[in-house]
Design an enzyme around this catalytic site. Structure first.
Site, PDB file in Angstrom:
ATOM      1  N   TYR A 221       4.704  -4.322   0.697  1.00  0.00           N
ATOM      2  CA  TYR A 221       6.009  -3.673   0.790  1.00  0.00           C
ATOM      3  C   TYR A 221       6.870  -4.027  -0.419  1.00  0.00           C
ATOM      4  O   TYR A 221       7.467  -3.155  -1.051  1.00  0.00           O
ATOM      5  CB  TYR A 221       6.736  -4.057   2.080  1.00  0.00           C
TER       6      TYR A 221
ATOM      7  N   PRO B  87      20.198  -5.667  -5.022  1.00  0.00           N
ATOM      8  CA  PRO B  87      20.030  -5.477  -3.578  1.00  0.00           C
ATOM      9  C   PRO B  87      18.594  -5.115  -3.231  1.00  0.00           C
ATOM     10  O   PRO B  87      18.023  -4.162  -3.773  1.00  0.00           O
ATOM     11  CB  PRO B  87      20.984  -4.314  -3.265  1.00  0.00           C
ATOM     12  N   THR B  88      17.985  -5.905  -2.369  1.00  0.00           N
ATOM     13  CA  THR B  88      16.664  -5.605  -1.819  1.00  0.00           C
ATOM     14  C   THR B  88      16.713  -5.880  -0.327  1.00  0.00           C
ATOM     15  O   THR B  88      17.492  -6.722   0.123  1.00  0.00           O
ATOM     16  CB  THR B  88      15.565  -6.471  -2.468  1.00  0.00           C
TER      17      THR B  88
ATOM     18  N   SER C 230      22.227  -6.107   0.522  1.00  0.00           N
ATOM     19  CA  SER C 230      21.758  -4.765   0.895  1.00  0.00           C
ATOM     20  C   SER C 230      22.236  -4.351   2.278  1.00  0.00           C
ATOM     21  O   SER C 230      22.385  -5.181   3.182  1.00  0.00           O
ATOM     22  CB  SER C 230      20.228  -4.738   0.863  1.00  0.00           C
TER      23      SER C 230
ATOM     24  N   TYR D 107      24.070   2.391   1.617  1.00  0.00           N
ATOM     25  CA  TYR D 107      23.465   3.708   1.818  1.00  0.00           C
ATOM     26  C   TYR D 107      24.391   4.483   2.744  1.00  0.00           C
ATOM     27  O   TYR D 107      24.866   3.930   3.742  1.00  0.00           O
ATOM     28  CB  TYR D 107      22.093   3.611   2.484  1.00  0.00           C
TER      29      TYR D 107
ATOM     30  N   THR E 150      24.144   3.266  -3.603  1.00  0.00           N
ATOM     31  CA  THR E 150      22.830   3.676  -4.093  1.00  0.00           C
ATOM     32  C   THR E 150      22.720   5.191  -4.011  1.00  0.00           C
ATOM     33  O   THR E 150      22.862   5.775  -2.935  1.00  0.00           O
ATOM     34  CB  THR E 150      21.706   3.007  -3.295  1.00  0.00           C
TER      35      THR E 150
ATOM     36  N   ARG F  11       5.363   5.646  -0.753  1.00  0.00           N
ATOM     37  CA  ARG F  11       4.758   4.379  -1.147  1.00  0.00           C
ATOM     38  C   ARG F  11       3.460   4.226  -0.358  1.00  0.00           C
ATOM     39  O   ARG F  11       3.460   3.940   0.842  1.00  0.00           O
ATOM     40  CB  ARG F  11       5.746   3.240  -0.894  1.00  0.00           C
TER      41      ARG F  11
ATOM     42  N   LYS G  32      24.711   3.098  -8.296  1.00  0.00           N
ATOM     43  CA  LYS G  32      23.397   2.578  -8.672  1.00  0.00           C
ATOM     44  C   LYS G  32      22.363   3.692  -8.595  1.00  0.00           C
ATOM     45  O   LYS G  32      22.287   4.405  -7.595  1.00  0.00           O
ATOM     46  CB  LYS G  32      23.020   1.434  -7.726  1.00  0.00           C
TER      47      LYS G  32
ATOM     48  N   SER H  49      19.169   2.335 -12.896  1.00  0.00           N
ATOM     49  CA  SER H  49      18.144   1.877 -11.959  1.00  0.00           C
ATOM     50  C   SER H  49      17.266   3.041 -11.539  1.00  0.00           C
ATOM     51  O   SER H  49      17.746   4.168 -11.382  1.00  0.00           O
ATOM     52  CB  SER H  49      18.812   1.271 -10.711  1.00  0.00           C
TER      53      SER H  49
ATOM     54  N   HIS I 285      15.236   2.313  -8.815  1.00  0.00           N
ATOM     55  CA  HIS I 285      14.845   1.733  -7.527  1.00  0.00           C
ATOM     56  C   HIS I 285      13.537   0.957  -7.649  1.00  0.00           C
ATOM     57  O   HIS I 285      12.698   0.955  -6.742  1.00  0.00           O
ATOM     58  CB  HIS I 285      14.697   2.838  -6.467  1.00  0.00           C
TER      59      HIS I 285
ATOM     60  N   GLY J 185      12.302  -4.404 -14.091  1.00  0.00           N
ATOM     61  CA  GLY J 185      11.423  -4.856 -15.163  1.00  0.00           C
ATOM     62  C   GLY J 185      11.791  -6.153 -15.838  1.00  0.00           C
ATOM     63  O   GLY J 185      11.081  -6.599 -16.741  1.00  0.00           O
ATOM     64  N   ILE J 186      12.893  -6.784 -15.442  1.00  0.00           N
ATOM     65  CA  ILE J 186      13.290  -8.044 -16.070  1.00  0.00           C
ATOM     66  C   ILE J 186      12.336  -9.145 -15.598  1.00  0.00           C
ATOM     67  O   ILE J 186      12.274  -9.466 -14.416  1.00  0.00           O
ATOM     68  CB  ILE J 186      14.740  -8.409 -15.699  1.00  0.00           C
TER      69      ILE J 186
ATOM     70  N   GLY K 206      15.248  -7.908  -8.898  1.00  0.00           N
ATOM     71  CA  GLY K 206      14.888  -7.552  -7.530  1.00  0.00           C
ATOM     72  C   GLY K 206      13.679  -8.328  -7.057  1.00  0.00           C
ATOM     73  O   GLY K 206      13.796  -9.349  -6.370  1.00  0.00           O
TER      74      GLY K 206
END
Length: 365
Positions: A24, A77-78, A106, A130, A156, A165, A236, A258, A260, A293-294, A314
């Protein structure tokens, strides 16, 4: 084993988290090209370091929306932090406070906003929203966050529907019975079941079975949010100059570039590639941040050189939680902080104010 870089924490999390939880957190949409490109794009950026600069005294502090943080890395936020560590978002909040940086909590937290606030009083916290079909639910969340001292609202914008996914579908992803979407329990009957993922489940648009998310949200809803709160609003999910212009026009105070984490529309741009376009479009009128990607302190330096005010992590935050909870997340942040300080010094920058576009060149390969 010594944990010396973020990939060490990733390897630990992959080894020790339950497969469904790891899949996940790791999932990208479709072929995961955008997820992977978020990381690969940094490799096309090269430094132009300056020599014989006095870097004996380093200042890596910065300010976001007027509040000072210890270095320009916050926590994105995750959802579902209790999948990584029993204390969930409470540990995340404590780690962010200990490192004097910003944590964006989140909507899909597994701790309540009240629990997060109590875990780290007087810390710098923003709340990610959201917008749901039940607008009263969203309104109540915004008002709760403001009353609890959250300092900004992060809307978001890139999730009218959840991306596809594949591993989550194969695994039949659901939360264990003891983990709930705490901030939505009173408003959605489905949250009282053990399957709150139904709120986010991938499905084809226009299918008769609706999710809790509202796919009809438009730019006009920014005005609705502004009518509910005095908090600054950050949007975002922006990836283009057109949407950056619209965000400024609608009076937001910040933009997070972002995609996501590559979990929504596959084949979109890496966030570091989209950053330049967005920064040029806003022309300094609002602050621009970035996530995605950081993985190294040098990535942070590249993002700031291309115009980001701050970056947010994240998945690496979740890896830190999976390692040792609050302590593990502090370790992740401390490694990034040390690597960022070293990269700055080796590039010839003694303070964040000296970082600029002159510091990098982008390969055409």
């Amino acid at each position: 084993m010594a944990m010396v870089c973020l990939s060490d924490f990733e390897a630990y999390a992959k080894k020790y988290l339950p497969k469904m939880a790891w899949d996940y957190f790791a999932a990208g949409a479709d072929d995961c090209n955008t997820r992977d490109e978020n990381i690969l794009a940094y490799k096309r950026i090269r430094f132009r370091p300056r020599m014989l600069r006095d870097v004996s005294m380093m200042d890596i502090r910065t300010r976001i929306l007027g509040t000072e943080i210890s270095f320009p890395v916050g926590i994105a936020p995750t959802g579902f932090h209790q999948l990584a560590w029993p204390d969930g978002e409470k540990s995340t909040a404590r780690a962010a406070k200990a490192m004097n940086t910003c944590y964006i909590a989140s909507t899909y937290s597994t701790c309540t906003l009240e629990e997060i606030s109590a875990a780290a009083p007087r810390a710098l916290r923003w709340f990610q929203l959201y917008i749901h079909r039940n607008r009263a639910t969203s309104q109540q969340l915004v008002q709760r966050a403001e009353a609890l001292g959250f300092q900004a609202l992060v809307l978001t914008a890139d999730l009218p529907y959840s991306g596809k996914r594949r591993d989550d579908i194969r695994n039949g992803f659901c939360l264990p019975p003891h983990i709930k979407l705490k901030n939505l329990e009173q408003d959605f009957e489905v949250c009282k079941m053990s399957l709150p993922f139904h709120l986010l489940h991938w499905h084809v648009p226009h299918e008769t079975k609706p999710t809790g998310l509202d796919p009809s949200v438009t730019w006009n809803d920014i005005y609705w949010l502004q009518s509910l709160t005095h908090l600054p609003i950050i949007i975002k999910g922006i990836l283009t100059k057109e949407d950056a212009e619209l965000a400024v026009r609608h009076g937001v105070q910040g933009i997070i570039v972002s995609n996501h984490g590559g979990r929504q529309l596959d084949e979109g741009p890496a966030t570091i590639d989209a950053l330049v376009e967005v920064v040029e479009a806003v022309r300094g009128r609002v602050e621009v941040y970035l996530d995605g990607g950081i993985r190294k302190g040098s990535d942070v330096l590249k993002a700031l050189a291309l115009g980001a005010k701050c970056v947010f992590i994240g998945r690496p935050a979740l890896w830190g939680l999976a390692y040792k909870g609050e302590e593990g997340l502090q370790d992740v942040l401390r490694i990034l902080q040390d690597e960022f300080r070293l990269s700055m010094a080796l590039a010839g920058c003694a303070s964040v104010s000296e970082i600029g576009r002159h510091l990098v060149q982008i390969s055409k390969l």
